[in-house]
Design an enzyme around this catalytic site. Structure first.
Site, PDB file in Angstrom:
ATOM      1  N   TYR A 219       0.723  -1.171  -0.076  1.00  0.00           N
ATOM      2  CA  TYR A 219       0.130  -0.144   0.184  1.00  0.00           C
ATOM      3  C   TYR A 219       0.771   1.252   0.011  1.00  0.00           C
ATOM      4  CZ  TYR A 219      -4.216  -2.823   1.285  1.00  0.00           C
ATOM      5  OH  TYR A 219      -5.225  -3.680   1.119  1.00  0.00           O
TER       6      TYR A 219
ATOM      7  N   LEU B   9     -18.281   0.079  -0.537  1.00  0.00           N
ATOM      8  CA  LEU B   9     -19.249   0.860  -1.079  1.00  0.00           C
ATOM      9  C   LEU B   9     -18.711   0.935  -2.648  1.00  0.00           C
ATOM     10  CD1 LEU B   9     -18.520   3.651   1.297  1.00  0.00           C
ATOM     11  CD2 LEU B   9     -20.635   2.062   1.256  1.00  0.00           C
ATOM     12  N   GLY B  10     -18.325  -0.310  -3.084  1.00  0.00           N
ATOM     13  CA  GLY B  10     -17.733  -0.558  -4.551  1.00  0.00           C
ATOM     14  C   GLY B  10     -16.892   0.781  -4.995  1.00  0.00           C
TER      15      GLY B  10
ATOM     16  N   GLY C 276     -16.797   3.768  -4.051  1.00  0.00           N
ATOM     17  CA  GLY C 276     -17.317   5.009  -4.261  1.00  0.00           C
ATOM     18  C   GLY C 276     -18.410   4.985  -4.870  1.00  0.00           C
TER      19      GLY C 276
END
Length: 347
Positions: A57, A212-213, A215
């Site tokens: 990350y 939330l996919g 956004g």
């Protein structure tokens, strides 16, 4: 915040996990350290205790920031990180994949970056397509026996691979598979075909990333707002078919009825999908506040059913066939009809 027991372990984890893919600016889109610290403090003040990061990350920045943030309350935090991907674009040939060499090298680097002597959960981030499952599972067991890793899990693996790893570990007396992690949201439910049923059957903890996919389920892209698509050049989900449009229509209508943000309604729906623990990945303090607000949104049975119907996917073979009346009827007719099956029996 409420807490759950992770699978068949005794580990106590909060019902929302904090994903830290946005901690750092190495990808050109994320949160600086001050913003990351504010997000972390608010999450902890709300009762959250599970922090999920990865060696890759933000080019390694996320682990370094997380290490500094958890220093004062390390024993109260369940710390999870991942290996498989290279930690940076300049990483060497042996710095990726799932070989024993890459595994041990990545764990040592993560321990240094996180400034800790142990990883509470180590995820195998992705299958590499070549490392024998025996090599991988034995390596994970050695790390658990050494005390450097406490629990192991598999992220983004197909169910058959995780099942093979779990059975091999059980037969050999190696460290068991504790959990699985996969994408899960109203717009991504395909894990219901194999991964989620396997988690329930084998007692694995289950974490859903991108609830939330990416956004999409906030409705911001419809409103013309910018997000990871414009800033990072990538997005998890797009509104690119009639099903997703129907899901978003239903979600936004329900959000208006409840006077709640669409993100909170979408996240509340995931929170009700036992045994799933959503991994939220806020980039701002406001996004975290919106996520935490989902804990106070209660969906009725009818509202859940509406979202279930709008987001339903075909399970395909053999699920659809086995659920058919013809098959079920033949299994419960004649003398079989006199059998009292135990509650919860898998048939």
């Amino acid at each position: 915040m409420r807490y759950r027991i992770l699978g068949r372990t005794g580990l106590r984890v909060s019902q929302l996990a904090l994903g830290t893919g946005n901690f750092g600016t190495g990808w050109g889109h994320g949160a600086d350290e001050a913003t990351s610290a504010a997000i972390y403090r608010a999450y902890r003040e709300a009762g959250g205790n599970l922090v999920d990061t990865a060696n890759s990350y933000q080019g390694g920045q996320s682990e370094q920031i997380v290490g500094r943030l958890i220093r004062e309350d390390r024993d109260d935090v369940v710390l999870a990180t991942k290996f498989s991907l290279p930690h940076s674009r300049t990483a060497g040939l042996q710095d990726s994949g799932n070989s024993r060499r890459a595994l041990f090298q990545s764990v040592e680097r993560s321990l240094r970056a996180l400034a800790t002597d142990r990883l509470d959960i180590l995820w195998v981030h992705y299958p590499d397509g070549v490392t024998p499952i025996e090599e991988l599972v034995r390596g994970l067991d050695d790390l658990v026996r050494s005390g450097k890793v406490l629990y192991v899990g598999f992220s983004n693996f197909p169910a058959w691979r995780v099942s093979a790893a779990a059975m091999l570990a059980e037969l050999r007396g190696w460290a068991p598979v504790a959990a699985v992690q996969f994408e899960y949201s109203l717009v991504e439910r395909t894990s219901e075909r194999e991964l989620l049923p396997a988690a329930r059957a084998f007692g694995w903890g289950a974490f859903g990333w991108s609830p939330l996919g990416g956004g999409l389920l906030t409705g911001k892209y419809r409103a013309g707002e910018e997000g990871r698509l414009q800033k990072l050049g990538a997005v998890i989900q797009r509104e690119d078919d009639a099903r997703k449009t129907a899901i978003l229509d239903s979600l936004l209508d329900m959000a208006r009825d409840l006077s709640a943000p669409a993100a909170q309604v979408a996240l509340s729906w995931v929170l009700g999908r036992d045994p799933l623990i959503p991994i939220i990945g806020p980039r701002t303090s406001q996004q975290l506040a919106d996520h935490l607000g989902a804990l106070d949104v209660s969906l009725s049975h009818e509202q859940r059913a509406r979202l279930d119907e709008a987001s339903a996917i075909p399970l395909g073979f053999p699920h659809d066939m086995n659920a058919g009346e013809g098959v079920r009827g033949s299994l419960t007719s004649g003398r079989l009809a006199s059998i009292d099956f135990p509650a919860g029996a898998v048939r």
